[in-house]
Design a protein around this motif. Structure first.
Motif, PDB file in Angstrom:
ATOM      1  N   THR A   1      -3.058 -15.777  -0.074  1.00 43.90           N
ATOM      2  CA  THR A   1      -2.042 -15.037  -0.824  1.00 43.90           C
ATOM      3  C   THR A   1      -2.685 -14.064  -1.803  1.00 43.90           C
ATOM      4  OG1 THR A   1      -0.506 -16.888  -0.613  1.00 43.90           O
ATOM      5  CG2 THR A   1      -0.018 -15.265  -2.308  1.00 43.90           C
ATOM      6  N   LEU A   2      -3.718 -14.494  -2.521  1.00 42.69           N
ATOM      7  CA  LEU A   2      -4.415 -13.586  -3.446  1.00 42.69           C
ATOM      8  C   LEU A   2      -5.033 -12.413  -2.690  1.00 42.69           C
ATOM      9  CD1 LEU A   2      -6.166 -16.017  -5.948  1.00 42.69           C
ATOM     10  CD2 LEU A   2      -4.352 -14.374  -6.468  1.00 42.69           C
ATOM     11  N   ILE A   3      -5.569 -12.676  -1.514  1.00 41.52           N
ATOM     12  CA  ILE A   3      -6.154 -11.604  -0.714  1.00 41.52           C
ATOM     13  C   ILE A   3      -5.073 -10.604  -0.297  1.00 41.52           C
ATOM     14  CG2 ILE A   3      -7.303 -11.073   1.481  1.00 41.52           C
ATOM     15  CD1 ILE A   3      -8.750 -13.828   1.081  1.00 41.52           C
ATOM     16  N   LYS A   4      -3.927 -11.109   0.151  1.00 37.97           N
ATOM     17  CA  LYS A   4      -2.819 -10.213   0.520  1.00 37.97           C
ATOM     18  C   LYS A   4      -2.394  -9.375  -0.678  1.00 37.97           C
ATOM     19  CE  LYS A   4      -0.764 -12.995   4.208  1.00 37.97           C
ATOM     20  NZ  LYS A   4       0.399 -13.814   4.579  1.00 37.97           N
ATOM     21  N   LEU A   5      -2.260 -10.002  -1.847  1.00 32.22           N
ATOM     22  CA  LEU A   5      -1.862  -9.272  -3.051  1.00 32.22           C
ATOM     23  C   LEU A   5      -2.901  -8.226  -3.429  1.00 32.22           C
ATOM     24  CD1 LEU A   5      -0.384 -12.178  -5.199  1.00 32.22           C
ATOM     25  CD2 LEU A   5       0.883 -10.359  -4.026  1.00 32.22           C
ATOM     26  N   SER A   6      -4.180  -8.570  -3.292  1.00 30.44           N
ATOM     27  CA  SER A   6      -5.236  -7.629  -3.664  1.00 30.44           C
ATOM     28  C   SER A   6      -5.293  -6.436  -2.722  1.00 30.44           C
ATOM     29  CB  SER A   6      -6.593  -8.333  -3.720  1.00 30.44           C
ATOM     30  OG  SER A   6      -7.199  -8.449  -2.459  1.00 30.44           O
ATOM     31  N   ASN A   7      -4.736  -6.577  -1.539  1.00 32.33           N
ATOM     32  CA  ASN A   7      -4.764  -5.503  -0.548  1.00 32.33           C
ATOM     33  C   ASN A   7      -3.445  -4.743  -0.432  1.00 32.33           C
ATOM     34  OD1 ASN A   7      -7.453  -5.371   1.092  1.00 32.33           O
ATOM     35  ND2 ASN A   7      -7.120  -7.519   0.578  1.00 32.33           N
ATOM     36  N   ILE A   8      -2.511  -4.963  -1.370  1.00 34.15           N
ATOM     37  CA  ILE A   8      -1.259  -4.195  -1.371  1.00 34.15           C
ATOM     38  C   ILE A   8      -1.586  -2.722  -1.593  1.00 34.15           C
ATOM     39  CG2 ILE A   8       0.852  -3.694  -2.693  1.00 34.15           C
ATOM     40  CD1 ILE A   8       1.043  -6.678  -3.319  1.00 34.15           C
ATOM     41  N   ASN A   9      -0.958  -1.876  -0.809  1.00 36.48           N
ATOM     42  CA  ASN A   9      -1.078  -0.428  -1.006  1.00 36.48           C
ATOM     43  C   ASN A   9      -0.048  -0.031  -2.059  1.00 36.48           C
ATOM     44  OD1 ASN A   9      -1.072   2.339  -0.942  1.00 36.48           O
ATOM     45  ND2 ASN A   9      -0.640   2.507   1.238  1.00 36.48           N
ATOM     46  N   ILE A  10      -0.491   0.143  -3.299  1.00 32.32           N
ATOM     47  CA  ILE A  10       0.486   0.400  -4.366  1.00 32.32           C
ATOM     48  C   ILE A  10       1.167   1.758  -4.217  1.00 32.32           C
ATOM     49  CG2 ILE A  10      -0.527  -1.221  -5.999  1.00 32.32           C
ATOM     50  CD1 ILE A  10      -1.738   1.051  -7.522  1.00 32.32           C
ATOM     51  N   ASP A  11       0.542   2.679  -3.488  1.00 25.68           N
ATOM     52  CA  ASP A  11       1.191   3.971  -3.246  1.00 25.68           C
ATOM     53  C   ASP A  11       2.435   3.829  -2.381  1.00 25.68           C
ATOM     54  OD1 ASP A  11      -0.686   5.418  -4.732  1.00 25.68           O
ATOM     55  OD2 ASP A  11      -2.024   5.622  -2.999  1.00 25.68           O
ATOM     56  N   SER A  12       2.510   2.761  -1.589  1.00 28.58           N
ATOM     57  CA  SER A  12       3.661   2.570  -0.704  1.00 28.58           C
ATOM     58  C   SER A  12       4.861   1.953  -1.439  1.00 28.58           C
ATOM     59  CB  SER A  12       3.279   1.688   0.491  1.00 28.58           C
ATOM     60  OG  SER A  12       3.060   0.352   0.071  1.00 28.58           O
ATOM     61  N   LEU A  13       4.648   1.473  -2.651  1.00 27.92           N
ATOM     62  CA  LEU A  13       5.737   0.851  -3.416  1.00 27.92           C
ATOM     63  C   LEU A  13       6.547   1.904  -4.156  1.00 27.92           C
ATOM     64  CD1 LEU A  13       3.755  -2.140  -4.958  1.00 27.92           C
ATOM     65  CD2 LEU A  13       5.393  -2.244  -3.073  1.00 27.92           C
ATOM     66  N   LYS A  14       7.857   1.734  -4.151  1.00 23.83           N
ATOM     67  CA  LYS A  14       8.725   2.601  -4.944  1.00 23.83           C
ATOM     68  C   LYS A  14       8.678   2.145  -6.396  1.00 23.83           C
ATOM     69  CE  LYS A  14      12.221   2.535  -1.362  1.00 23.83           C
ATOM     70  NZ  LYS A  14      13.660   2.328  -1.173  1.00 23.83           N
ATOM     71  N   LYS A  15       9.126   2.986  -7.294  1.00 20.72           N
ATOM     72  CA  LYS A  15       9.166   2.615  -8.711  1.00 20.72           C
ATOM     73  C   LYS A  15      10.406   1.788  -9.040  1.00 20.72           C
ATOM     74  CE  LYS A  15       6.443   6.410 -10.472  1.00 20.72           C
ATOM     75  NZ  LYS A  15       6.349   7.479 -11.451  1.00 20.72           N
ATOM     76  N   TYR A  16      11.444   1.890  -8.192  1.00 16.76           N
ATOM     77  CA  TYR A  16      12.699   1.220  -8.515  1.00 16.76           C
ATOM     78  C   TYR A  16      13.362   0.705  -7.250  1.00 16.76           C
ATOM     79  CZ  TYR A  16      17.333   0.548 -10.586  1.00 16.76           C
ATOM     80  OH  TYR A  16      18.522   0.014 -11.030  1.00 16.76           O
ATOM     81  N   TYR A  17      13.767  -0.572  -7.292  1.00 13.12           N
ATOM     82  CA  TYR A  17      14.522  -1.209  -6.215  1.00 13.12           C
ATOM     83  C   TYR A  17      15.731  -1.862  -6.862  1.00 13.12           C
ATOM     84  CZ  TYR A  17      10.140  -1.016  -3.508  1.00 13.12           C
ATOM     85  OH  TYR A  17       8.995  -0.611  -2.849  1.00 13.12           O
ATOM     86  N   SER A  18      16.900  -1.696  -6.238  1.00 17.85           N
ATOM     87  CA  SER A  18      18.073  -2.341  -6.837  1.00 17.85           C
ATOM     88  C   SER A  18      19.143  -2.658  -5.806  1.00 17.85           C
ATOM     89  CB  SER A  18      18.673  -1.459  -7.933  1.00 17.85           C
ATOM     90  OG  SER A  18      19.357  -0.359  -7.368  1.00 17.85           O
ATOM     91  N   ASN A  19      19.986  -3.607  -6.182  1.00 15.63           N
ATOM     92  CA  ASN A  19      21.205  -3.906  -5.459  1.00 15.63           C
ATOM     93  C   ASN A  19      22.305  -3.213  -6.267  1.00 15.63           C
ATOM     94  OD1 ASN A  19      23.636  -4.946  -4.600  1.00 15.63           O
ATOM     95  ND2 ASN A  19      22.841  -7.013  -4.286  1.00 15.63           N
TER      96      ASN A  19
END
Length: 167
Positions: A82-100
């Protein structure tokens, strides 16, 4: 085991080498810091969770003048999948805001991820985002019940599906 990556320094003249710890999971573990802020400003406090590839620390941040932060929990971590997966997240692919959009209050999670010189702050409002969900699930698996962050995947996904059906 260490992997040495070569490239060029900031001046693009001199080569530089960078050593990254490799693991038995097939991917290197890249240093990162992931901060989750759980705040109740009406009560003048915030609980800050700081997860790195090596540690988890929870502090209570007093918002009143002169009030000092106090460490609630601290743990050293062993490298795991899990730590390895987290360390390899591509932060550029994440949006700044997610909502319902169908829920105005409820779960409000602020997360800041830093990897090297890159940093991104992400706001989740009643929304399950898999990468952030993985981090919260890891944190919750490591801490006593009283420090767990409410972030129920099944409920958040179900609520969003209901919202999509209405619209």
């Amino acid at each position: 085991m260490a992997l040495t990556l070569s490239g060029y320094g900031e001046d693009n003249c001199l080569p530089k080498s960078k050593s990254i710890e490799t693991t038995g999971y097939g991917l290197p573990i890249i240093p990162f810091e992931l901060i989750v802020l759980n705040a109740d400003y009406s009560m003048a406090y915030a609980v800050k969770y700081v997860l790195t590839e090596k540690t988890l620390k929870i502090t209570c941040k007093g918002d009143l003048e002169g009030e000092k932060d106090s460490i609630l929990f601290k743990s050293n971590l062993k490298t795991n999948e899990t730590l390895i997966k987290l360390s390899n997240i591509n932060i550029d692919s994440l949006k700044k805001y997610y909502s319902n959009p169908c829920i105005r209050d409820g779960s409000q999670v602020m997360v800041k991820i830093t990897k090297g010189r890159k940093s991104k702050t992400i706001q989740l409002d009643n929304y399950y985002q898999p990468d952030i969900g993985l981090a919260i699930e890891l944190i919750n698996s490591l801490v006593p019940e009283k420090y767990k962050i409410w972030h129920d995947k099944a409920t958040l996904v179900k609520d969003l599906e209901r919202c999509k059906q209405r619209n």
